[in-house]
Design a protein around this motif. Structure first.
Motif, PDB file in Angstrom:
ATOM      1  N   PHE A  63     -39.409  33.882-143.693  1.00 57.69           N
ATOM      2  CA  PHE A  63     -39.434  33.414-145.079  1.00 57.69           C
ATOM      3  C   PHE A  63     -40.598  33.987-145.861  1.00 57.69           C
ATOM      4  N   ALA A  64     -41.669  34.322-145.142  1.00 55.02           N
ATOM      5  CA  ALA A  64     -42.796  34.964-145.818  1.00 55.02           C
ATOM      6  C   ALA A  64     -42.663  36.466-145.604  1.00 55.02           C
ATOM      7  N   ILE A  65     -43.132  37.254-146.559  1.00 54.39           N
ATOM      8  CA  ILE A  65     -43.107  38.712-146.382  1.00 54.39           C
ATOM      9  C   ILE A  65     -44.176  39.130-145.393  1.00 54.39           C
ATOM     10  N   VAL A  66     -45.295  38.395-145.361  1.00 52.21           N
ATOM     11  CA  VAL A  66     -46.374  38.782-144.456  1.00 52.21           C
ATOM     12  C   VAL A  66     -46.994  37.562-143.786  1.00 52.21           C
ATOM     13  N   ASN A  67     -47.295  37.713-142.490  1.00 49.21           N
ATOM     14  CA  ASN A  67     -48.013  36.702-141.724  1.00 49.21           C
ATOM     15  C   ASN A  67     -49.247  37.337-141.121  1.00 49.21           C
ATOM     16  N   GLU A  68     -50.288  36.539-140.953  1.00 51.89           N
ATOM     17  CA  GLU A  68     -51.563  37.044-140.469  1.00 51.89           C
ATOM     18  C   GLU A  68     -51.886  36.457-139.100  1.00 51.89           C
ATOM     19  N   TYR A  69     -52.311  37.324-138.170  1.00 55.66           N
ATOM     20  CA  TYR A  69     -52.710  36.873-136.840  1.00 55.66           C
ATOM     21  C   TYR A  69     -54.117  37.378-136.540  1.00 55.66           C
ATOM     22  N   TRP A  70     -54.685  36.859-135.471  1.00 59.97           N
ATOM     23  CA  TRP A  70     -56.047  37.253-135.103  1.00 59.97           C
ATOM     24  C   TRP A  70     -56.110  37.598-133.628  1.00 59.97           C
ATOM     25  N   SER A  71     -56.702  38.765-133.335  1.00 57.37           N
ATOM     26  CA  SER A  71     -56.934  39.173-131.951  1.00 57.37           C
ATOM     27  C   SER A  71     -58.432  39.425-131.776  1.00 57.37           C
ATOM     28  N   GLU A  72     -59.001  38.847-130.733  1.00 57.64           N
ATOM     29  CA  GLU A  72     -60.435  39.025-130.463  1.00 57.64           C
ATOM     30  C   GLU A  72     -60.771  40.501-130.321  1.00 57.64           C
ATOM     31  N   LYS A  73     -59.857  41.247-129.670  1.00 59.08           N
ATOM     32  CA  LYS A  73     -60.085  42.658-129.373  1.00 59.08           C
ATOM     33  C   LYS A  73     -59.808  43.571-130.566  1.00 59.08           C
ATOM     34  N   ASN A  74     -58.710  43.320-131.267  1.00 59.89           N
ATOM     35  CA  ASN A  74     -58.272  44.241-132.320  1.00 59.89           C
ATOM     36  C   ASN A  74     -58.453  43.704-133.736  1.00 59.89           C
ATOM     37  N   GLY A  75     -58.949  42.484-133.874  1.00 60.27           N
ATOM     38  CA  GLY A  75     -59.193  41.946-135.208  1.00 60.27           C
ATOM     39  C   GLY A  75     -57.931  41.412-135.872  1.00 60.27           C
ATOM     40  N   THR A  76     -57.935  41.495-137.183  1.00 59.86           N
ATOM     41  CA  THR A  76     -56.811  40.946-137.945  1.00 59.86           C
ATOM     42  C   THR A  76     -55.568  41.828-137.802  1.00 59.86           C
ATOM     43  N   ILE A  77     -54.435  41.184-137.660  1.00 57.46           N
ATOM     44  CA  ILE A  77     -53.142  41.881-137.572  1.00 57.46           C
ATOM     45  C   ILE A  77     -52.219  41.263-138.617  1.00 57.46           C
ATOM     46  N   TYR A  78     -51.596  42.104-139.422  1.00 55.70           N
ATOM     47  CA  TYR A  78     -50.624  41.603-140.393  1.00 55.70           C
ATOM     48  C   TYR A  78     -49.219  42.005-139.956  1.00 55.70           C
ATOM     49  N   HIS A  79     -48.323  41.050-139.987  1.00 55.84           N
ATOM     50  CA  HIS A  79     -46.924  41.247-139.594  1.00 55.84           C
ATOM     51  C   HIS A  79     -46.056  41.112-140.850  1.00 55.84           C
ATOM     52  N   TYR A  83     -37.546  42.764-145.275  1.00 57.51           N
ATOM     53  CA  TYR A  83     -36.101  42.637-145.460  1.00 57.51           C
ATOM     54  C   TYR A  83     -35.722  42.180-146.866  1.00 57.51           C
ATOM     55  N   ARG A  84     -36.503  41.246-147.395  1.00 54.45           N
ATOM     56  CA  ARG A  84     -36.138  40.661-148.693  1.00 54.45           C
ATOM     57  C   ARG A  84     -36.701  41.422-149.896  1.00 54.45           C
ATOM     58  N   LEU A  85     -37.321  42.535-149.630  1.00 47.79           N
ATOM     59  CA  LEU A  85     -37.846  43.329-150.738  1.00 47.79           C
ATOM     60  C   LEU A  85     -36.681  43.939-151.518  1.00 47.79           C
ATOM     61  N   ASN A  86     -36.662  43.745-152.831  1.00 50.78           N
ATOM     62  CA  ASN A  86     -35.589  44.331-153.644  1.00 50.78           C
ATOM     63  C   ASN A  86     -35.948  45.738-154.098  1.00 50.78           C
ATOM     64  N   ASP A  87     -37.239  45.992-154.209  1.00 53.01           N
ATOM     65  CA  ASP A  87     -37.713  47.277-154.706  1.00 53.01           C
ATOM     66  C   ASP A  87     -39.030  47.583-154.007  1.00 53.01           C
ATOM     67  N   PRO A  88     -39.214  48.816-153.521  1.00 46.90           N
ATOM     68  CA  PRO A  88     -40.469  49.145-152.840  1.00 46.90           C
ATOM     69  C   PRO A  88     -41.711  48.833-153.680  1.00 46.90           C
ATOM     70  N   GLN A  89     -41.551  48.929-155.008  1.00 46.40           N
ATOM     71  CA  GLN A  89     -42.682  48.658-155.917  1.00 46.40           C
ATOM     72  C   GLN A  89     -43.233  47.247-155.737  1.00 46.40           C
ATOM     73  N   GLU A  90     -42.385  46.322-155.263  1.00 47.31           N
ATOM     74  CA  GLU A  90     -42.847  44.942-155.069  1.00 47.31           C
ATOM     75  C   GLU A  90     -44.014  44.880-154.079  1.00 47.31           C
ATOM     76  N   LEU A  91     -44.127  45.916-153.229  1.00 50.15           N
ATOM     77  CA  LEU A  91     -45.235  45.943-152.270  1.00 50.15           C
ATOM     78  C   LEU A  91     -46.580  45.945-152.986  1.00 50.15           C
ATOM     79  N   LEU A  92     -46.628  46.611-154.142  1.00 47.68           N
ATOM     80  CA  LEU A  92     -47.887  46.660-154.884  1.00 47.68           C
ATOM     81  C   LEU A  92     -48.279  45.261-155.320  1.00 47.68           C
ATOM     82  N   GLY A  93     -47.278  44.445-155.679  1.00 46.55           N
ATOM     83  CA  GLY A  93     -47.531  43.085-156.130  1.00 46.55           C
ATOM     84  C   GLY A  93     -48.096  42.185-155.048  1.00 46.55           C
ATOM     85  N   ILE A  94     -47.797  42.478-153.780  1.00 47.34           N
ATOM     86  CA  ILE A  94     -48.343  41.633-152.710  1.00 47.34           C
ATOM     87  C   ILE A  94     -49.641  42.218-152.142  1.00 47.34           C
ATOM     88  N   GLY A  95     -50.141  43.272-152.786  1.00 49.96           N
ATOM     89  CA  GLY A  95     -51.443  43.810-152.375  1.00 49.96           C
ATOM     90  C   GLY A  95     -51.378  44.794-151.228  1.00 49.96           C
TER      91      GLY A  95
END
Ligand code: ADP
Ligand code: MG
Length: 148
Positions: A63-79, A83-95
């Motif tokens: 349901f979310a476009i991005v989820n955030e996880y944490w690894s002691e070894k590798n730091g922050t991981i974004y998943h 799928y629900r993106l209608n236009d690639p440009q929307e990526l700019l809107g989510i940073g």
């Protein structure tokens, strides 16, 4: 770079997953997971995160476009699940550019929806069904144009 894996079932993934861990440890930032619905993108991302030592919960980003996880070894991981993106440009809107500029590892489902916003140095994982419902043919490559 081209590596092929014949995965017999969801449990027999250690060689494949350890290759992904190695790539992350070597500094690969963006890993793109290609495959139809039910191919195994989320399954393998969860296995990868577990091998990267992600602690804390891993929610499904259905349901979310991005989820955030944490690894002691590798730091922050974004998943990301694009799928629900209608236009690639929307990526700019989510940073998206801030995510890319961060040191974090980015794991991306449905990277096709991000089109040219996916950086050229991303690693691509192609997951295909095989004869048996529990088996998969998986390719890891840095040359995605040969497969899309
Ligand atoms: P996607 O994120 O690509 O839509 P999921 O990972 O959510 O796919 O679903 C894959 C489904 O296929 C899961 O229910 C998983 O248990 C099942 N499955 C069966 N065999 C395998 C396998 N060898 N590799 C990955 N998933 C498998
Ligand atoms: Mg998924």
């Amino acid at each position: 770079m081209l590596r092929k894996f014949n995965i017999l079932n969801e449990q027999e993934t250690s060689t494949f997953i350890s290759q992904l861990v190695e790539l992350c440890d070597e500094g690969t930032q963006v890993l793109c997971f290609h495959g139809d619905l039910g191919a195994g993108k989320t399954t393998y991302i969860k296995q990868l995160c577990s091998n990267l030592g992600v602690t804390g919960g891993m929610s499904s980003p259905s349901f979310a476009i991005v989820n955030e996880y944490w690894s002691e070894k590798n730091g922050t991981i974004y998943h990301f699940d694009l799928y629900r993106l209608n236009d690639p440009q929307e990526l700019l809107g989510i940073g998206w550019e801030d995510y890319l500029n961060s040191q974090a590892i980015l794991l991306v489902e449905w990277p096709e929806k991000g089109a040219n916003f996916i950086p050229d140095d991303a690693i691509h994982i192609f997951i295909n069904h095989s004869n048996d419902p529990d088996s998969r043919l998986v390719i890891i490559t840095d040359q995605p144009k040969h497969y899309v």
